[in-house]
Design an enzyme around this catalytic site. Structure first.
Site, PDB file in Angstrom:
ATOM      1  N   ASN A  87      26.706 117.581  -9.817  1.00  0.00           N
ATOM      2  CA  ASN A  87      26.630 116.231  -9.266  1.00  0.00           C
ATOM      3  C   ASN A  87      26.469 116.338  -7.746  1.00  0.00           C
ATOM      4  O   ASN A  87      27.144 117.151  -7.108  1.00  0.00           O
ATOM      5  CB  ASN A  87      27.898 115.441  -9.590  1.00  0.00           C
ATOM      6  CG  ASN A  87      28.080 115.242 -11.077  1.00  0.00           C
ATOM      7  OD1 ASN A  87      27.113 115.060 -11.815  1.00  0.00           O
ATOM      8  ND2 ASN A  87      29.319 115.299 -11.549  1.00  0.00           N
ATOM      9  N   HIS A 100      30.214 122.585  -6.996  1.00  0.00           N
ATOM     10  CA  HIS A 100      30.730 123.108  -8.264  1.00  0.00           C
ATOM     11  C   HIS A 100      29.734 122.847  -9.378  1.00  0.00           C
ATOM     12  O   HIS A 100      29.051 121.826  -9.392  1.00  0.00           O
ATOM     13  CB  HIS A 100      32.102 122.508  -8.608  1.00  0.00           C
ATOM     14  CG  HIS A 100      32.168 121.026  -8.511  1.00  0.00           C
ATOM     15  ND1 HIS A 100      32.278 120.356  -7.316  1.00  0.00           N
ATOM     16  CD2 HIS A 100      32.129 120.070  -9.464  1.00  0.00           C
ATOM     17  CE1 HIS A 100      32.319 119.056  -7.531  1.00  0.00           C
ATOM     18  NE2 HIS A 100      32.215 118.848  -8.831  1.00  0.00           N
TER      19      HIS A 100
HETATM   20  P1  DGP Z   1      32.579 115.850  -9.538  1.00  0.00           P
HETATM   21  O1  DGP Z   1      32.635 114.425  -9.963  1.00  0.00           O
HETATM   22  O2  DGP Z   1      31.290 116.518  -9.946  1.00  0.00           O
HETATM   23  O3  DGP Z   1      32.890 116.042  -8.070  1.00  0.00           O
HETATM   24  O4  DGP Z   1      33.703 116.590 -10.388  1.00  0.00           O
HETATM   25  C1  DGP Z   1      34.954 116.924  -9.893  1.00  0.00           C
HETATM   26  C2  DGP Z   1      35.769 117.455 -11.032  1.00  0.00           C
HETATM   27  O5  DGP Z   1      36.891 118.124 -10.503  1.00  0.00           O
HETATM   28  C3  DGP Z   1      36.301 116.402 -11.987  1.00  0.00           C
HETATM   29  O6  DGP Z   1      35.762 116.641 -13.279  1.00  0.00           O
HETATM   30  C4  DGP Z   1      37.809 116.590 -11.986  1.00  0.00           C
HETATM   31  C5  DGP Z   1      37.992 117.935 -11.359  1.00  0.00           C
HETATM   32  N1  DGP Z   1      39.182 118.068 -10.541  1.00  0.00           N
HETATM   33  C6  DGP Z   1      39.556 117.271  -9.514  1.00  0.00           C
HETATM   34  N2  DGP Z   1      40.702 117.708  -8.965  1.00  0.00           N
HETATM   35  C7  DGP Z   1      41.048 118.830  -9.659  1.00  0.00           C
HETATM   36  C8  DGP Z   1      42.142 119.745  -9.564  1.00  0.00           C
HETATM   37  O7  DGP Z   1      43.029 119.618  -8.717  1.00  0.00           O
HETATM   38  N3  DGP Z   1      42.170 120.768 -10.460  1.00  0.00           N
HETATM   39  C9  DGP Z   1      41.188 120.943 -11.399  1.00  0.00           C
HETATM   40  N4  DGP Z   1      41.301 121.985 -12.216  1.00  0.00           N
HETATM   41  N5  DGP Z   1      40.143 120.107 -11.514  1.00  0.00           N
HETATM   42  C10 DGP Z   1      40.086 119.069 -10.658  1.00  0.00           C
END
Ligand code: DGP
Length: 114
Positions: A87, A100
């Site tokens: 994204n 990511h």
């Molecule tokens: P995006 O919308 O592409 O920026 O996705 C961000 C993703 O990151 C979302 O699916 C939730 C995940 N996420 C956010 N905070 C954390 C965290 O603290 N730990 C983990 N494992 N994932 C997280």
């Protein structure tokens, strides 16, 4: 762009469910999984978005794909298939401004996405 939650995960300040790590990349399970398997592959360097990649990142960006495919095989997703998503910024639905690659699988994905 300030420090993100993913920089804190890279630094070990926030825990994660790690599935892969080397000197350049880290992969861990998404905290809000959208599929039975939902893993994020990130560079340790805090590159905010895919639009911020530079020519010097060519090998790193390719490695993210190769590591994603390797993890998918290890997670048993390769035969059935899976989805990789990046994204970018607001219209792309990006929430965390640290590049990511989402690896999602374990269920049938719909297309086109919303
Ligand atoms: P995006 O919308 O592409 O920026 O996705 C961000 C993703 O990151 C979302 O699916 C939730 C995940 N996420 C956010 N905070 C954390 C965290 O603290 N730990 C983990 N494992 N994932 C997280």
């Amino acid at each position: 762009m300030g420090q993100t939650i993913f920089s804190k995960i890279v630094a070990g300040e926030i825990p994660c469910d790690k599935v892969f790590e080397d000197e350049e990349l880290l992969a861990f399970r998404d905290i809000k999984p959208q599929a039975p398997v939902h893993i994020l592959i990130i560079p340790k360097e805090p590159i905010p978005t895919v639009d911020d990649l530079e020519d010097r990142h060519q090998a790193l960006a390719g490695k993210m794909m190769l590591v994603a495919a390797r993890i998918a095989r290890e997670e048993g997703l390769a035969e059935g298939g899976y989805r990789l998503i990046v994204n970018c910024r607001a219209d792309g639905g990006q929430e965390v401004y640290h590049l990511h690659l989402h690896l999602m699988g374990g269920r049938k994905m719909s297309w086109p996405p919303g």
